[in-house]
Design an enzyme around this catalytic site. Structure first.
Site, PDB file in Angstrom:
ATOM      1  N   GLY A   1      -1.830  -3.629   2.300  1.00 48.28           N
ATOM      2  CA  GLY A   1      -0.969  -4.756   2.660  1.00 48.28           C
ATOM      3  C   GLY A   1      -1.090  -5.787   1.536  1.00 48.28           C
ATOM      4  N   ALA A   2       0.068  -6.288   1.063  1.00 45.08           N
ATOM      5  CA  ALA A   2       0.084  -7.098  -0.158  1.00 45.08           C
ATOM      6  C   ALA A   2      -0.867  -8.312  -0.125  1.00 45.08           C
ATOM      7  CB  ALA A   2       1.529  -7.513  -0.460  1.00 45.08           C
TER       8      ALA A   2
ATOM      9  N   ARG B   1      -3.481  -0.442  -7.628  1.00 51.58           N
ATOM     10  CA  ARG B   1      -2.165  -0.267  -7.004  1.00 51.58           C
ATOM     11  C   ARG B   1      -1.134  -1.100  -7.782  1.00 51.58           C
ATOM     12  NH1 ARG B   1      -1.634  -0.160  -0.732  1.00 51.58           N
ATOM     13  NH2 ARG B   1      -0.088   1.395  -1.318  1.00 51.58           N
TER      14      ARG B   1
ATOM     15  N   GLN C   1       1.196   3.659   8.907  1.00 49.90           N
ATOM     16  CA  GLN C   1       0.751   2.269   9.126  1.00 49.90           C
ATOM     17  C   GLN C   1       1.337   1.697  10.413  1.00 49.90           C
ATOM     18  OE1 GLN C   1       1.883   3.456   6.213  1.00 49.90           O
ATOM     19  NE2 GLN C   1       0.859   2.530   4.461  1.00 49.90           N
TER      20      GLN C   1
ATOM     21  N   ASP D   1       6.133  -6.363  -0.481  1.00 47.30           N
ATOM     22  CA  ASP D   1       5.096  -6.222  -1.511  1.00 47.30           C
ATOM     23  C   ASP D   1       5.461  -6.971  -2.782  1.00 47.30           C
ATOM     24  OD1 ASP D   1       4.911  -3.676   0.290  1.00 47.30           O
ATOM     25  OD2 ASP D   1       2.951  -4.079  -0.606  1.00 47.30           O
TER      26      ASP D   1
ATOM     27  N   ASN E   1       9.288  -2.980  -0.446  1.00 51.35           N
ATOM     28  CA  ASN E   1       8.398  -2.866   0.720  1.00 51.35           C
ATOM     29  C   ASN E   1       8.185  -1.381   0.999  1.00 51.35           C
ATOM     30  OD1 ASN E   1       6.870  -4.145   2.846  1.00 51.35           O
ATOM     31  ND2 ASN E   1       8.413  -3.431   4.276  1.00 51.35           N
ATOM     32  N   LYS E   2       7.401  -1.106   2.015  1.00 53.25           N
ATOM     33  CA  LYS E   2       7.017   0.264   2.363  1.00 53.25           C
ATOM     34  C   LYS E   2       8.207   1.223   2.376  1.00 53.25           C
ATOM     35  CE  LYS E   2       3.817   1.638   2.806  1.00 53.25           C
ATOM     36  NZ  LYS E   2       3.253   2.266   1.588  1.00 53.25           N
TER      37      LYS E   2
HETATM   38  O1  MRU Z   1       0.845   0.912   1.290  1.00 59.19           O
HETATM   39  P1  MRU Z   1       0.574  -0.331   2.090  1.00 59.19           P
HETATM   40  O2  MRU Z   1       0.076  -0.034   3.453  1.00 59.19           O
HETATM   41  O3  MRU Z   1      -0.296  -1.304   1.327  1.00 59.19           O
HETATM   42  O4  MRU Z   1       2.001  -1.013   2.247  1.00 59.19           O
HETATM   43  C1  MRU Z   1       2.088  -2.218   2.958  1.00 59.19           C
HETATM   44  C2  MRU Z   1       3.470  -2.714   3.101  1.00 59.19           C
HETATM   45  O5  MRU Z   1       4.414  -2.166   2.577  1.00 59.19           O
HETATM   46  C3  MRU Z   1       3.631  -4.008   3.840  1.00 59.19           C
HETATM   47  O6  MRU Z   1       4.846  -4.028   4.532  1.00 59.19           O
HETATM   48  C4  MRU Z   1       3.622  -5.169   2.828  1.00 59.19           C
HETATM   49  O7  MRU Z   1       2.475  -5.097   2.021  1.00 59.19           O
HETATM   50  C5  MRU Z   1       3.695  -6.485   3.460  1.00 59.19           C
HETATM   51  S1  MRU Z   1       2.162  -6.922   4.172  1.00 59.19           S
HETATM   52  C6  MRU Z   1       2.206  -8.470   4.833  1.00 59.19           C
END
Ligand code: MRU
Length: 362
Positions: A64-65, A106, A211, A252, A262-263
Site C-alpha cells: 500500500g503506497a 517497488r 488484497q 499509487d 492503482n492496483k
Molecule cells: O501491491 P499493493 O498491495 O502495494 O497495491 C496497493 C494498491 O494498489 C493500493 O490501492 C494503493 O497503494 C493505495 S493504498 C492507500
C-alpha cells in the site's frame, strides 16, 4: 522476528481510531503487521535491520503506497542507527546506500521515493552524525503520525460525497492496512459511517494477490462495517444489477494530468462504472502526486508468474505457461469523477484542479 500471534487482548491495544495500526516505531524497532499472513493470523513482525525492512516491502509483508512510504522512512531511521559512522559525510554515505536498497524494492508507488527523500533532506541538514540520527528518527515517527491525521482529514472531505444507504465498491486495499492507520479510500468509508450515514461496501477480491479478500474484507469486518466480497469478474454484474451506488479506490501515483496508477484491475472497474453512470472516486494524499512525470515515464511493476499460476501454493495452470502479471494499471482522467485529498477534492478538468491543491492556502 515474529513476536506475537495476536490474541483478543492484543487486538484491543492496537486499535487506533477504530482501525488497525500497520507500522510503528517502538524503542528503535520497526514493528509491522505481516500482511502475507492475513486473514488467517494477525501477526506482528519486528525489524532492526533496514535490509529486512526492504525485504518486507518487496515481499508484501507491508504494502500500500502510504504504508511503504513510511516503512521506507523507518528503514532509513534503522540504517542511521546501524551505521558505525561518526562523522556527517560517512553517515550520509551509508544512508544513500540504504536509500538505494529501499528504493529498488517497488517501482510504481511514488510514496516510497517521497518518504525516502524527505528523510534524506532532514539528514542532509543535520550538523553532525548524532544530530542526524536524532532528527531522522524524529522525522520518521512524525511522518507516521501525520499519515493518520492526513487520512482522517481526507475522510472528512470525502464523506461529503457519500450518502445514506450508498453501497460503495472498492478494489484492492486502500485501508488502514495500506497506510499507517485509518486508510485513504477506506478512511473515507470510515468517516462516512462515523458521520452517521448507513453504508454498505462491496469489495472485489483483487486477483492475483487477493488484497480485497484477504485485507479489505478482513479490516472492514474487524471494524464492523457491512462488507460483501465479490470475485473480480462480478464487477459488471454488480453494476448492471444496481448493486453499486459509487466506487472509491486508492492510488499509487497520480500525475498532474489526473492519470491514476492503482492496483491492476482498477481501470476495468472505472470503465465499467462509466458504462453504468456510477461516480468513480480516487482518494490519495498529496504525497501520492507525481507532478513531474508523464505516463511514459511510469514503471509498472511486473510480478512473478507464480502469483498467477498458483492459488494458495497449489498449481492452477499448466507448467511453463507464459504469464503477464502487471501489478498496476493506469486509469485515464476522463473516467474519474473526483480525487479526494487531505486539502480538498479535485474535480475535472484535473490539470487545473490538481494544481490548485498544491497552492498555499491563505
Ligand atoms: O501491491 P499493493 O498491495 O502495494 O497495491 C496497493 C494498491 O494498489 C493500493 O490501492 C494503493 O497503494 C493505495 S493504498 C492507500
Amino acid at each position: 522476528m515474529v513476536y506475537s500471534i495476536v490474541t483478543g487482548k492484543r487486538l484491543m491495544e492496537t486499535k487506533i481510531h477504530s482501525s488497525l495500526r500497520t507500522v510503528e516505531w517502538k524503542d528503535n524497532v520497526v514493528v509491522m503487521i505481516d500482511q502475507t499472513r492475513l486473514p488467517n493470523e494477525l501477526v506482528y513482525v519486528k525489524y532492526t535491520d533496514y535490509k529486512d525492512v526492504a525485504d518486507a516491502i518487496r515481499n508484501l509483508v507491508v504494502r500500500g503506497a502510504p504504508a511503504i512510504g513510511v516503512s521506507g522512512a523507518f528503514g532509513l531511521a534503522l540504517a542511521a542507527l546501524q551505521s558505525k559512522a561518526t562523522d556527517k559525510e560517512s553517515l550520509l554515505k551509508d544512508l544513500e546506500q540504504a536509500k538505494k536498497i529501499l528504493f529498488e524494492t517497488r517501482p510504481t508507488a511514488i510514496n516510497l521515493a517521497w518518504g525516502l527523500e524527505k528523510i534524506m533532506n532532514i539528514a542532509r541538514s543535520g550538523k553532525d552524525a548524532s544530530e542526524i540520527r536524532n532528527n531522522v528518527i524524529k522525522e520518521a515517527k512524525a511522518m507516521a503520525e501525520e499519515d493518520i491525521e492526513i487520512n482522517m482529514r481526507m475522510g472528512k472531505h470525502g464523506s461529503q460525497l457519500f450518502h445514506d444507504n450508498d453501497t460503495i465498491m472498492t478494489h484492492c486495499n486502500a485501508g488502514a492496512l495500506a497506510t499507517v492507520a485509518y486508510g485513504t479510500a477506506l478512511g473515507v468509508i470510515r468517516a462516512t459511517k462515523e458521520s452517521g450515514k448507513k453504508i454498505k461496501v462491496i469489495a472485489t477480491e483483487t486477483r492475483p494477490v487477493m488484497q480485497g479478500s484477504r485485507l479489505t474484507a478482513f479490516e472492514l469486518k474487524y471494524d464492523g462495517i457491512d462488507v460483501s466480497l465479490i470475485p473480480d469478474t462480478a464487477v459488471g454484474y454488480s453494476m448492471a444489477n444496481g448493486l453499486v451506488s459509487k466506487v472509491i479506490v486508492g492510488a499509487d501515483r497520480i500525475l498532474h494530468t489526473g492519470h491514476v496508477y492503482n492496483k491492476i484491475g482498477t481501470y476495468q472497474v472505472a470503465m465499467m462504472a462509466k458504462q453504468h453512470n456510477i461516480p468513480f472516486y480516487v482518494a490519495a494524499p498529496l504525497s501520492t502526486f507525481d507532478m513531474k512525470s508523464a505516463p511514459s515515464d511510469v514503471v509498472i511493476e511486473q510480478r512473478k508468474a507464480s502469483e498467477v499460476t498458483r492459488v494458495a501454493g497449489k498449481k492452477t495452470a499448466p507448467d511453463d505457461i507464459n504469464v503477464i502479471n502487471p501489478a498496476f494499471d493506469m486509469t485515464p482522467p476522463e473516467l474519474i469523477t473526483g480525487i479526494i485529498t487531505e486539502v480538498g477534492v479535485a474535480k475535472p478538468p484535473f490539470e487545473e484542479s490538481i494544481k490548485k491543491l498544491f497552492e498555499p492556502k491563505l
